[in-house]
Design a protein around this motif. Sequence first.
Motif, PDB file in Angstrom:
ATOM      1  N   ASP A 195      31.270 -12.893  19.295  1.00 54.28           N
ATOM      2  CA  ASP A 195      30.011 -13.558  19.872  1.00 54.28           C
ATOM      3  C   ASP A 195      28.739 -13.342  19.049  1.00 54.28           C
ATOM      4  O   ASP A 195      28.145 -14.338  18.550  1.00 54.28           O
ATOM      5  N   THR A 229      24.346  -9.268  27.043  1.00 52.23           N
ATOM      6  CA  THR A 229      24.394 -10.301  28.257  1.00 52.23           C
ATOM      7  C   THR A 229      25.111  -9.443  29.228  1.00 52.23           C
ATOM      8  O   THR A 229      24.871  -9.477  30.506  1.00 52.23           O
ATOM      9  N   HIS A 285      33.080  -9.884  27.040  1.00 56.29           N
ATOM     10  CA  HIS A 285      33.748 -11.292  26.441  1.00 56.29           C
ATOM     11  C   HIS A 285      33.860 -11.055  25.027  1.00 56.29           C
ATOM     12  O   HIS A 285      33.776 -12.160  24.125  1.00 56.29           O
ATOM     13  N   GLU A 286      34.127 -10.052  24.294  1.00 57.31           N
ATOM     14  CA  GLU A 286      34.346  -9.820  22.783  1.00 57.31           C
ATOM     15  C   GLU A 286      35.631  -9.002  22.745  1.00 57.31           C
ATOM     16  O   GLU A 286      35.618  -8.048  22.229  1.00 57.31           O
ATOM     17  N   CYS A 343      27.808  -6.599  24.995  1.00 51.92           N
ATOM     18  CA  CYS A 343      26.674  -7.269  24.916  1.00 51.92           C
ATOM     19  C   CYS A 343      25.622  -7.195  25.489  1.00 51.92           C
ATOM     20  O   CYS A 343      25.697  -6.749  26.764  1.00 51.92           O
TER      21      CYS A 343
HETATM   22 ZN   LIG Z   1      27.491 -11.803  24.432  1.00 51.92          ZN
END
Ligand SMILES: [Zn+2]
Length: 366
Positions: free
Chosen positions: A168, A58, A77-78, A56
């Motif tokens: 996300d 992020t 986080h995915e 991501c």
């Molecule tokens: Zn993300």
Amino acid sequence: MGTQLQEQELAATQIPAGTMRALVFRGPNDIALERVPIPKASVGEAVIRVTLTTICGTDVHILKGEYKVRPGLVIGHEPVGVIHELGDGVTGYTVGDRVLVGAITPCGQCDACLSGHWSQCGGPIGGWKFGNTINGAQAEFLLVPNAQANLAKISDALSDEQVVLLADIASTGVSAAESADLQIGDTAAVFAQGPIGLCATVGAHLKGASFIIAVESDPVRAAMSKRMGADVVLNFKECDVVEEIRRLTEGRGVDVAIEALGTQETLEMALRVLERGGTLSSLGVYSGKLSIPVEPFASGLGDKKIVTTLCPGGKERMRRLMEMVLHGKLDLTPLITHRFKLDRITDAYKLFAEHRDGVMKVVITP
Ligand SMILES: [Zn+2]
Ligand SMILES: [Zn+2]
């Protein structure tokens, strides 16, 4: 002979038992694949074997040190995966079930969760745990907290690639139009067509916007934007975007302006193109200081709303998004432009961070 064989066996099994490969954040501009212990599921938790994940924007901010996480943390986080272990108290699942887990993993029990603010679980931004406050998904295995609230079973009819972007960017992107309460027939402008902005365009389209103006200078992203539902794409390097949006809407401006970049400049532009009483729906992550220009804000008397949303998570959100894919209403697979094995994840980071080779999203297979 015997000794040789033993040595060969040792060489083949140099991998310490109970360990896995994971991408570890060591410090700013320093990430590396390391061997770390495979997590164990305690009460209410689950461990999944990750079958697909992604990087991501992020994560790139984390890598550059622009968003602080603790050194030693596994990031990402995915996750899409298969249940490997279930802790006590998690019911309705079996080891081997394919599951999607949202980037945000609310507990489903705290004040914030029970008030409907899943992303703010336990405190501000508290719902974002993976690769932020606990180990994340760019690994072979992942510990899922509050598993009962966060494991969303995947239909056999859906592939990992069809669902991985829901965790996300899809959930975040489409939430812009939802949070703005976009009405059928509303006009919308979406500032920036990166992965999140493209999903925001999809969201405005799905919610029934009559006319969607996207703002993007990259030609690949501009073309994708049209595919995702934009009627017009404006290149801010070639025109005065505010003037052009006013012209395209016969002077009215748009009902909903979505900010999907996170800069002072785009936030201001989004405010300037708003119709009276319109809503600025912000998805961007800002740093430094942010100020609101008084004139387009009508000195605070213009009935304009500014709303912000952090990616809605939890298994019900994931189930709903997967239903959209299952029934042909949402297809984000065109955004997947590159595929890497976990071994080469640092190369994937480079490609993604440098926006090389027309990259939109990369997927990673552990
Ligand atoms: Zn993300
Ligand atoms: Zn909570």
